[in-house]
Design a protein around this motif. Structure first.
Motif, PDB file in Angstrom:
ATOM      1  N   ALA A  47       0.645  31.572  -6.711  1.00 23.20           N
ATOM      2  CA  ALA A  47       1.398  32.757  -8.075  1.00 23.20           C
ATOM      3  C   ALA A  47       2.091  32.129  -8.913  1.00 23.20           C
ATOM      4  N   GLU A  48       2.945  31.412  -8.680  1.00 26.83           N
ATOM      5  CA  GLU A  48       3.766  30.886  -9.662  1.00 26.83           C
ATOM      6  C   GLU A  48       3.365  29.460  -9.794  1.00 26.83           C
ATOM      7  N   ILE A  49       3.149  28.783  -9.440  1.00 26.80           N
ATOM      8  CA  ILE A  49       2.414  27.255  -8.876  1.00 26.80           C
ATOM      9  C   ILE A  49       0.950  27.748  -9.978  1.00 26.80           C
ATOM     10  N   SER A  50       0.117  28.533 -10.130  1.00 24.09           N
ATOM     11  CA  SER A  50      -0.361  28.943 -11.039  1.00 24.09           C
ATOM     12  C   SER A  50      -0.278  29.239 -12.449  1.00 24.09           C
ATOM     13  N   ARG A  51       0.828  30.245 -12.815  1.00 21.69           N
ATOM     14  CA  ARG A  51       1.895  30.678 -13.743  1.00 21.69           C
ATOM     15  C   ARG A  51       1.900  28.947 -14.026  1.00 21.69           C
ATOM     16  N   HIS A  52       2.183  28.679 -13.686  1.00 29.32           N
ATOM     17  CA  HIS A  52       3.267  26.974 -14.407  1.00 29.32           C
ATOM     18  C   HIS A  52       1.951  26.127 -15.149  1.00 29.32           C
ATOM     19  N   ALA A  53       0.754  26.535 -14.205  1.00 26.33           N
ATOM     20  CA  ALA A  53      -0.154  25.518 -14.791  1.00 26.33           C
ATOM     21  C   ALA A  53      -1.074  25.723 -15.468  1.00 26.33           C
ATOM     22  N   ASN A  54      -0.886  27.218 -15.825  1.00 31.54           N
ATOM     23  CA  ASN A  54      -2.091  28.305 -16.562  1.00 31.54           C
ATOM     24  C   ASN A  54      -0.880  27.746 -18.398  1.00 31.54           C
ATOM     25  N   SER A  55       0.457  27.470 -18.356  1.00 35.82           N
ATOM     26  CA  SER A  55       1.267  27.730 -19.055  1.00 35.82           C
ATOM     27  C   SER A  55       0.985  26.705 -20.099  1.00 35.82           C
ATOM     28  N   PRO A  56       1.443  26.689 -21.680  1.00 32.11           N
ATOM     29  CA  PRO A  56       1.243  26.195 -22.584  1.00 32.11           C
ATOM     30  C   PRO A  56       2.806  24.521 -21.716  1.00 32.11           C
ATOM     31  N   GLY A  57       2.810  24.713 -21.717  1.00 29.56           N
ATOM     32  CA  GLY A  57       3.848  23.629 -21.535  1.00 29.56           C
ATOM     33  C   GLY A  57       3.061  22.811 -20.149  1.00 29.56           C
ATOM     34  N   ALA A  58       2.632  22.887 -19.713  1.00 34.62           N
ATOM     35  CA  ALA A  58       2.178  22.160 -18.440  1.00 34.62           C
ATOM     36  C   ALA A  58       1.516  21.306 -18.815  1.00 34.62           C
ATOM     37  N   PRO A  59       1.154  19.701 -18.453  1.00 37.39           N
ATOM     38  CA  PRO A  59       0.585  18.881 -18.924  1.00 37.39           C
ATOM     39  C   PRO A  59      -0.886  18.794 -18.558  1.00 37.39           C
ATOM     40  N   ARG A  60      -1.495  17.822 -19.445  1.00 42.32           N
ATOM     41  CA  ARG A  60      -3.095  18.757 -19.204  1.00 42.32           C
ATOM     42  C   ARG A  60      -4.012  18.485 -18.125  1.00 42.32           C
ATOM     43  N   GLU A  61      -3.429  17.356 -17.552  1.00 40.82           N
ATOM     44  CA  GLU A  61      -4.426  17.355 -16.108  1.00 40.82           C
ATOM     45  C   GLU A  61      -3.736  18.865 -14.984  1.00 40.82           C
ATOM     46  N   LEU A  62      -2.527  19.130 -15.055  1.00 43.23           N
ATOM     47  CA  LEU A  62      -2.097  20.318 -14.551  1.00 43.23           C
ATOM     48  C   LEU A  62      -3.055  21.320 -14.774  1.00 43.23           C
ATOM     49  N   LYS A  63      -3.363  21.333 -16.569  1.00 45.03           N
ATOM     50  CA  LYS A  63      -3.768  22.468 -17.005  1.00 45.03           C
ATOM     51  C   LYS A  63      -5.384  22.473 -16.452  1.00 45.03           C
ATOM     52  N   GLU A  64      -6.254  21.232 -16.582  1.00 49.67           N
ATOM     53  CA  GLU A  64      -7.739  20.901 -16.156  1.00 49.67           C
ATOM     54  C   GLU A  64      -8.130  21.101 -14.281  1.00 49.67           C
ATOM     55  N   LEU A  65      -7.274  21.131 -13.710  1.00 48.91           N
ATOM     56  CA  LEU A  65      -6.469  21.522 -11.787  1.00 48.91           C
ATOM     57  C   LEU A  65      -6.817  23.132 -12.182  1.00 48.91           C
ATOM     58  N   ALA A  66      -5.410  23.316 -12.830  1.00 49.87           N
ATOM     59  CA  ALA A  66      -5.656  24.710 -12.439  1.00 49.87           C
ATOM     60  C   ALA A  66      -7.231  25.870 -13.370  1.00 49.87           C
ATOM     61  N   ARG A  67      -7.931  25.293 -14.722  1.00 46.57           N
ATOM     62  CA  ARG A  67      -9.184  25.787 -14.694  1.00 46.57           C
ATOM     63  C   ARG A  67     -10.265  25.693 -13.343  1.00 46.57           C
ATOM     64  N   ARG A  68     -10.187  24.493 -12.907  1.00 45.96           N
ATOM     65  CA  ARG A  68     -10.717  24.277 -11.614  1.00 45.96           C
ATOM     66  C   ARG A  68     -10.580  25.274 -10.591  1.00 45.96           C
ATOM     67  N   VAL A  69      -9.038  25.355 -10.254  1.00 44.13           N
ATOM     68  CA  VAL A  69      -9.126  26.659  -9.483  1.00 44.13           C
ATOM     69  C   VAL A  69      -9.360  28.456  -9.938  1.00 44.13           C
TER      70      VAL A  69
END
Length: 141
Positions: A47-69
């Motif tokens: 859940a902490e990984i997901s929270r970070h991946a969806n945070s405004p400061g996350a890198p674009r690539e991580l946000k894209e991965l979060a979207r796929r998850v």
């Protein structure tokens, strides 16, 4: 012909070697019973990984991965376990944080507490009442 060594001394040396070998065997058996502390990532960790991946400061690539998850294409557990390691999007997202992950991994291997490693990776919050560099207050003189 007589034996050139003192028989009692030779028996003592052999007994010492046998005792040391027995100790090595006991230690090896005890070591084989030791289990690793970590059983993987907990649901709270994921859940902490997901929270970070969806945070405004996350890198674009991580946000894209979060979207796929979030879309159900894969799960954070798939990523964490390595089952999704061949996925290009996972590789891109992980590359953005590899230096930090290597630093954390090394610190944990060196015996640092995982919680301390996680905390040290977070930027220190600056309070409004703190003097920043180059800011002087009357009492600074």
């Amino acid at each position: 012909m007589t034996f050139p060594y003192d028989r009692a001394r030779l028996d003592a040396l052999v007994a010492d070697v046998e005792a040391r070998l027995a100790n090595v065997e006991r230690t090896a058996r005890a070591a084989s019973q030791v289990r690793m502390r970590s059983r993987g990532l907990s649901d709270a960790d994921l859940a902490e990984i997901s929270r970070h991946a969806n945070s405004p400061g996350a890198p674009r690539e991580l946000k894209e991965l979060a979207r796929r998850v979030d879309a159900g294409e894969l799960s954070w557990r798939d990523v964490a376990s390595g089952r999704a390691a061949d996925d290009e999007g996972v590789q891109r997202a992980l590359r953005t944080g590899v230096p930090d992950l290597q630093r954390a991994y090394t610190a944990i291997l060196e015996g640092d507490d995982p919680e301390d490693v996680v905390t040290s990776g977070r930027p220190r919050a600056v309070r409004d009442d703190e003097d920043g560099p180059g800011e002087f207050t009357e009492d600074a003189w």
